[in-house]
Design a protein around this motif. Structure first.
Motif, PDB file in Angstrom:
ATOM      1  N   PHE A  40       0.838  -1.198   0.000  1.00 17.87           N
ATOM      2  CA  PHE A  40       0.000   0.000   0.000  1.00 17.87           C
ATOM      3  C   PHE A  40       0.879   1.256   0.000  1.00 17.87           C
ATOM      4  N   HIS A  41       0.383   2.301  -0.639  1.00 14.15           N
ATOM      5  CA  HIS A  41       1.220   3.434  -0.998  1.00 14.15           C
ATOM      6  C   HIS A  41       1.311   4.528   0.063  1.00 14.15           C
ATOM      7  N   SER A  42       0.716   4.312   1.229  1.00 12.94           N
ATOM      8  CA  SER A  42       0.847   5.314   2.291  1.00 12.94           C
ATOM      9  C   SER A  42       0.596   4.645   3.630  1.00 12.94           C
ATOM     10  N   THR A  43       0.636   5.432   4.680  1.00  8.97           N
ATOM     11  CA  THR A  43       0.343   4.876   6.002  1.00  8.97           C
ATOM     12  C   THR A  43      -1.045   5.314   6.453  1.00  8.97           C
ATOM     13  N   ALA A  44      -1.965   5.343   5.495  1.00  9.66           N
ATOM     14  CA  ALA A  44      -3.360   5.667   5.818  1.00  9.66           C
ATOM     15  C   ALA A  44      -3.886   4.648   6.816  1.00  9.66           C
ATOM     16  N   LYS A  45      -5.020   4.951   7.421  1.00  9.42           N
ATOM     17  CA  LYS A  45      -5.647   4.011   8.356  1.00  9.42           C
ATOM     18  C   LYS A  45      -5.856   2.662   7.683  1.00  9.42           C
ATOM     19  N   VAL A  46      -5.678   1.605   8.453  1.00 12.54           N
ATOM     20  CA  VAL A  46      -5.747   0.262   7.892  1.00 12.54           C
ATOM     21  C   VAL A  46      -7.076   0.014   7.179  1.00 12.54           C
ATOM     22  N   GLY A  47      -8.162   0.530   7.783  1.00 12.05           N
ATOM     23  CA  GLY A  47      -9.476   0.362   7.164  1.00 12.05           C
ATOM     24  C   GLY A  47      -9.513   0.931   5.756  1.00 12.05           C
ATOM     25  N   LYS A  48      -8.869   2.066   5.583  1.00 15.32           N
ATOM     26  CA  LYS A  48      -8.846   2.705   4.272  1.00 15.32           C
ATOM     27  C   LYS A  48      -8.020   1.869   3.285  1.00 15.32           C
ATOM     28  N   GLN A  49      -6.955   1.262   3.793  1.00 18.32           N
ATOM     29  CA  GLN A  49      -6.109   0.434   2.938  1.00 18.32           C
ATOM     30  C   GLN A  49      -6.889  -0.790   2.444  1.00 18.32           C
ATOM     31  N   ILE A  50      -7.660  -1.394   3.368  1.00 21.27           N
ATOM     32  CA  ILE A  50      -8.458  -2.572   2.987  1.00 21.27           C
ATOM     33  C   ILE A  50      -9.536  -2.188   1.974  1.00 21.27           C
ATOM     34  N   GLN A  51     -10.107  -1.011   2.205  1.00 18.61           N
ATOM     35  CA  GLN A  51     -11.133  -0.500   1.294  1.00 18.61           C
ATOM     36  C   GLN A  51     -10.612  -0.386  -0.147  1.00 18.61           C
ATOM     37  N   TYR A  52      -9.381   0.123  -0.246  1.00 16.10           N
ATOM     38  CA  TYR A  52      -8.743   0.276  -1.559  1.00 16.10           C
ATOM     39  C   TYR A  52      -8.602  -1.086  -2.228  1.00 16.10           C
ATOM     40  N   ALA A  53      -8.145  -2.095  -1.465  1.00  9.29           N
ATOM     41  CA  ALA A  53      -7.979  -3.444  -2.024  1.00  9.29           C
ATOM     42  C   ALA A  53      -9.328  -3.999  -2.474  1.00  9.29           C
ATOM     43  N   ALA A  54     -10.364  -3.741  -1.680  1.00  8.04           N
ATOM     44  CA  ALA A  54     -11.699  -4.233  -2.036  1.00  8.04           C
ATOM     45  C   ALA A  54     -12.182  -3.581  -3.324  1.00  8.04           C
ATOM     46  N   LYS A  55     -11.962  -2.266  -3.426  1.00 12.89           N
ATOM     47  CA  LYS A  55     -12.417  -1.526  -4.600  1.00 12.89           C
ATOM     48  C   LYS A  55     -11.726  -2.026  -5.870  1.00 12.89           C
ATOM     49  N   LYS A  56     -10.451  -2.393  -5.751  1.00  9.23           N
ATOM     50  CA  LYS A  56      -9.709  -2.870  -6.918  1.00  9.23           C
ATOM     51  C   LYS A  56      -9.908  -4.371  -7.158  1.00  9.23           C
ATOM     52  N   GLY A  57     -10.629  -5.035  -6.250  1.00  8.67           N
ATOM     53  CA  GLY A  57     -10.863  -6.465  -6.441  1.00  8.67           C
ATOM     54  C   GLY A  57      -9.633  -7.319  -6.199  1.00  8.67           C
ATOM     55  N   ILE A  58      -8.747  -6.852  -5.311  1.00  8.50           N
ATOM     56  CA  ILE A  58      -7.537  -7.624  -5.002  1.00  8.50           C
ATOM     57  C   ILE A  58      -7.931  -8.777  -4.074  1.00  8.50           C
ATOM     58  N   PRO A  59      -7.578 -10.014  -4.434  1.00  8.94           N
ATOM     59  CA  PRO A  59      -8.129 -11.162  -3.694  1.00  8.94           C
ATOM     60  C   PRO A  59      -7.591 -11.363  -2.279  1.00  8.94           C
ATOM     61  N   PHE A  60      -6.355 -10.937  -1.992  1.00 10.05           N
ATOM     62  CA  PHE A  60      -5.801 -11.159  -0.647  1.00 10.05           C
ATOM     63  C   PHE A  60      -5.155  -9.891  -0.090  1.00 10.05           C
ATOM     64  N   VAL A  61      -5.387  -9.634   1.187  1.00  8.87           N
ATOM     65  CA  VAL A  61      -4.728  -8.520   1.870  1.00  8.87           C
ATOM     66  C   VAL A  61      -3.811  -9.099   2.943  1.00  8.87           C
ATOM     67  N   TRP A  62      -2.581  -8.635   2.928  1.00 11.17           N
ATOM     68  CA  TRP A  62      -1.561  -9.173   3.834  1.00 11.17           C
ATOM     69  C   TRP A  62      -1.268  -8.174   4.950  1.00 11.17           C
ATOM     70  N   PHE A  63      -1.207  -8.667   6.191  1.00 10.70           N
ATOM     71  CA  PHE A  63      -0.879  -7.807   7.328  1.00 10.70           C
ATOM     72  C   PHE A  63       0.466  -8.225   7.900  1.00 10.70           C
ATOM     73  N   PRO A  64       1.506  -7.406   7.671  1.00 15.06           N
ATOM     74  CA  PRO A  64       2.776  -7.705   8.340  1.00 15.06           C
ATOM     75  C   PRO A  64       2.589  -7.454   9.831  1.00 15.06           C
ATOM     76  N   PRO A  65       3.498  -7.971  10.678  1.00 12.52           N
ATOM     77  CA  PRO A  65       3.350  -7.776  12.126  1.00 12.52           C
ATOM     78  C   PRO A  65       3.187  -6.293  12.450  1.00 12.52           C
ATOM     79  N   PHE A  66       2.231  -5.985  13.345  1.00 11.15           N
ATOM     80  CA  PHE A  66       1.999  -4.582  13.705  1.00 11.15           C
ATOM     81  C   PHE A  66       2.998  -4.118  14.755  1.00 11.15           C
ATOM     82  N   ASP A  67       3.688  -5.073  15.409  1.00 13.18           N
ATOM     83  CA  ASP A  67       4.769  -4.711  16.324  1.00 13.18           C
ATOM     84  C   ASP A  67       5.795  -5.837  16.300  1.00 13.18           C
ATOM     85  N   ALA A  68       6.908  -5.644  17.017  1.00 10.92           N
ATOM     86  CA  ALA A  68       8.032  -6.577  16.935  1.00 10.92           C
ATOM     87  C   ALA A  68       7.650  -8.003  17.334  1.00 10.92           C
TER      88      ALA A  68
END
Lengths: 445, 445
Positions: free
Chosen positions: B385-413
């Motif tokens: 994803f191209h920015s550090t927008a809120k995660v919800g917004k990032q998922i929304q973008y993937a949904a709008k583009k029809g991307i089949p999988f969204v990956w979440f790297p670890p949110f902390d160490a």
């Protein structure tokens, strides 16, 4: 033929054409580039070869290079084609495309476009009048995240690294750094300085210094400009090195932050693959921030093999929305044709055939055809020999074409299938329903 | 923008252009066709978009459809481009190519060529001025084995069967059968009869009969011509049915033997895929033996979607060798654009992305980038994803583009990677080094 006049055709200067062996390599390159672009989620776009002339000439300065179309036998009253010209790059058509399809696209819109472009150049050695470019651009409404400024060099690195080409470097700079530095230096006409520094690689420090002095810069100012142009480095630290030159302005700070962000994002790439080079200006192009330029390390004079940058507004002439973007273009033909001319391309095969099936005779023709269909259905590119010529002649044909395997269907009802590895000469029994090349033979499977 | 005049661009009639979702399907079609051609061992050739006018007009009759090129700002004394025209098909350039590269090719030379062609038509609904053709031809010195006359319908069958298009039939005929039949019938001008019978599907039996009578044929002769045109069948037996009409000539015998050979070779194809249709004449084209023509079963009036045949000498005007050949051309744009216009194309995705990696925040940006690189290296088309927008917004973008999988790297160490299947909504832990989509999700792996 016979009594007819025969005119042996000759190549048309500036319009490259390859033998099948070279075309096979070009096709592999195109596939590789496409896969690289898609691996970053860029979508394919193609536009018509022509645009209306008012689209092509919206920016004015390139209009002399446009080919216009005319019907060979147009009637005097029909000028329906008079306003059509072949596109001279893929950026202008893309700008028009985004404006025209604005409501059908999801933004930020990431597209790649690999097409031929045409330039109405005078015929001249080494000048292409038709060539293929491979462009990627990201365009967005109002603003484009800096993320993409860093992603594009990553993509170019991935794509060019996978091609068998001589060493190259992708240089990155930022127009805000140049403009901000010159402004901080008190230069009245930063664009004139950019124009002068852009000639550095051609005319050297002394030549640039002369121009700068003639532009009214003082000696110290000119030396500072040249000092900036000498800053070069692989990481974020280039920003600190520019700051050490002691000049400051808000625009310079902004540019250095952007440049540091881009170089920081690329820290995992091999050292030297992407280099911040403060002498890169990309002439008077419409770039406003990040700029890119790649050239061959051993032949920098050949010019850029890929180039691009960030622009503030791509499609303002077509739509009442601000559509900034960042893009980069790989000069595929420029790279490929040079390597072909220098004999540095390892030619591919004359044909994609993996297996040639021998036809033992007319009465076993159907067996051969069905064997071919079976091998094909299993993913092997398969020719069935085209006649019932002597088997030796059939094998000779396969050898001449460089086909790696020759298949022998049963020569009679009791016989068995055999296959010959043309490389090793080894021949043995094989089942067309399960066979696969033992070793590294090139198969489509 | 702002105070600048904005002209929203409009499509140029006859120059098709697709949204990314439709272009994705077109690209898949092109890949499929290419793979089909290569599976039979045909080699790729591309030629420049232009030819010298004397090459394009060597055959005369099509010259009115040629687009010539002119430099927008050519000087009066420079006419270097005046002799260049865009190719209107791929056969003429191929003939020129074979003559020019004669000594570099292995014969029989089997090539495919998939390129845009241009016709200088007046703008008109449904008339393409730029379109893509997919041609295969075999060319050889002195004679071309009949094997290829049968192989080409097999290739077209394989290629078109793999595309999601409405039912179609590939019809085959042989010009020697027509010519020989009319000669055996005592007709003085067989070409006039061919020209008349070629109109059968437009004007019907009565219309053709009237023309034939006007051409001086007797009523019985005209009826025999119409009886021949009614012969249609899936196998070798069509030859026998023609013979039952009681006409004979050496040329007819030769043609019937050829037709029976072709249909016999194709006996393993599904019934009705390739049909011998004695009414097919391909107008006054230069074909001399086998001819091909395919059309949609439910819309035959749309005209041919692929066509071709055998010619006695392809490149006689360019080289003092007899170079007969046999070829067929698939009208890709003709087929594709019709289905798009009728809403019969199932649109593809807006982008090729398989996985979008979320960027949890600026401090975890590098993790996200490296996760993206890892997934990419494993063959998944991956966007970070191209920015550090809120995660919800990032998922929304993937949904709008029809991307089949969204990956979440670890949110902390101490965190773990997770992946969300956007189709099912299921989210769970995953290892980017080993993960693969469980089910039928579209991946590049």
């Amino acid at each position: 033929m016979s009594d007819q006049r025969v005119v042996r055709p000759t190549p048309i200067s500036g319009f490259p054409e390859w033998t099948p062996q070279v075309r096979a390599v070009e096709q592999r390159w195109l596939d590789h580039i496409r896969a690289g672009f898609e691996s970053f989620g860029f979508a394919s776009v193609e536009t018509p070869s022509v645009e209306n002339l008012d689209v092509l000439t919206a920016k004015g300065e390139t209009s002399q290079e446009v080919y216009t179309l005319h019907r060979l036998q147009a009637d005097a009253e029909d000028d329906s084609d008079a306003r059509l010209g072949l596109h001279f790059d893929l950026t202008v058509p893309f700008a028009r495309y985004v404006a025209q399809h604005f409501n059908e696209l999801t933004f930020p819109f990431k597209r790649y476009q690999m097409q031929r472009v045409w330039r109405g150049e005078r015929p001249q050695e080494g000048r292409f009048r038709e060539f293929t470019q491979c462009d990627i651009d990201v365009i967005n409404v109002d603003s484009v995240p800096l993320h993409f400024d860093a992603e594009l060099p990553r993509i170019v690195h991935r794509v060019l690294s996978g091609l068998d080409i001589p060493a190259w470097t992708l240089n990155v700079n930022n127009r805000k750094v140049l403009q901000g530095f010159y402004e901080g230096l008190g230069v009245k006409d930063p664009v004139a300085v950019i124009r002068a520094v852009d000639k550095l690689h051609k005319i050297g420090d002394g030549g640039v210094r002369d121009i700068l002095l003639a532009e009214g810069l003082g000696g110290e100012q000119a030396d500072a400009c040249l000092a900036l142009a000498r800053v070069k480095g692989s990481g974020e630290e280039v920003a600190a090195r520019v700051r050490e030159l002691g000049i400051s302005s808000d625009l310079l700070d902004e540019g250095l932050d952007e440049l540091a962000f881009v170089m920081g994002d690329l820290a995992d790439l091999p050292e030297g693959a992407v280099v911040a080079d403060l002498s890169i200006a990309r002439g008077l192009d419409y770039y406003t921030g990040t700029v890119y330029e790649a050239s061959f390390d051993d032949d920098p004079g050949y010019g850029s093999i890929c180039a691009g940058g960030r622009y503030e507004d791509l499609a303002g002439q077509f739509i009442r929305r601000r559509l900034p973007g960042v893009g980069i273009s790989i000069g595929l033909t420029r790279i490929f044709a040079k390597l072909v001319a220098e004999g540095r391309i390892t030619e591919g095969r004359t044909c994609p055939t993996d297996v040639m099936v021998v036809v033992p005779g007319a009465e076993r023709r159907r067996d051969a055809l069905l064997t071919g269909e079976l091998l094909r259905s299993r993913g092997f590119n398969t020719e069935v020999f085209h006649s019932t010529a002597k088997v030796g002649k059939q094998i000779q044909y396969a050898a001449k074409k460089g086909i790696p395997f020759v298949w022998f269907p049963p020569f009679d009802a009791d016989g068995a299938h055999e296959v010959k590895d043309m490389g090793s000469g080894v021949q043995g029994p094989a089942d067309p329903g399960t066979w696969s090349p033992d070793s590294g033979a090139d198969s489509a499977g």
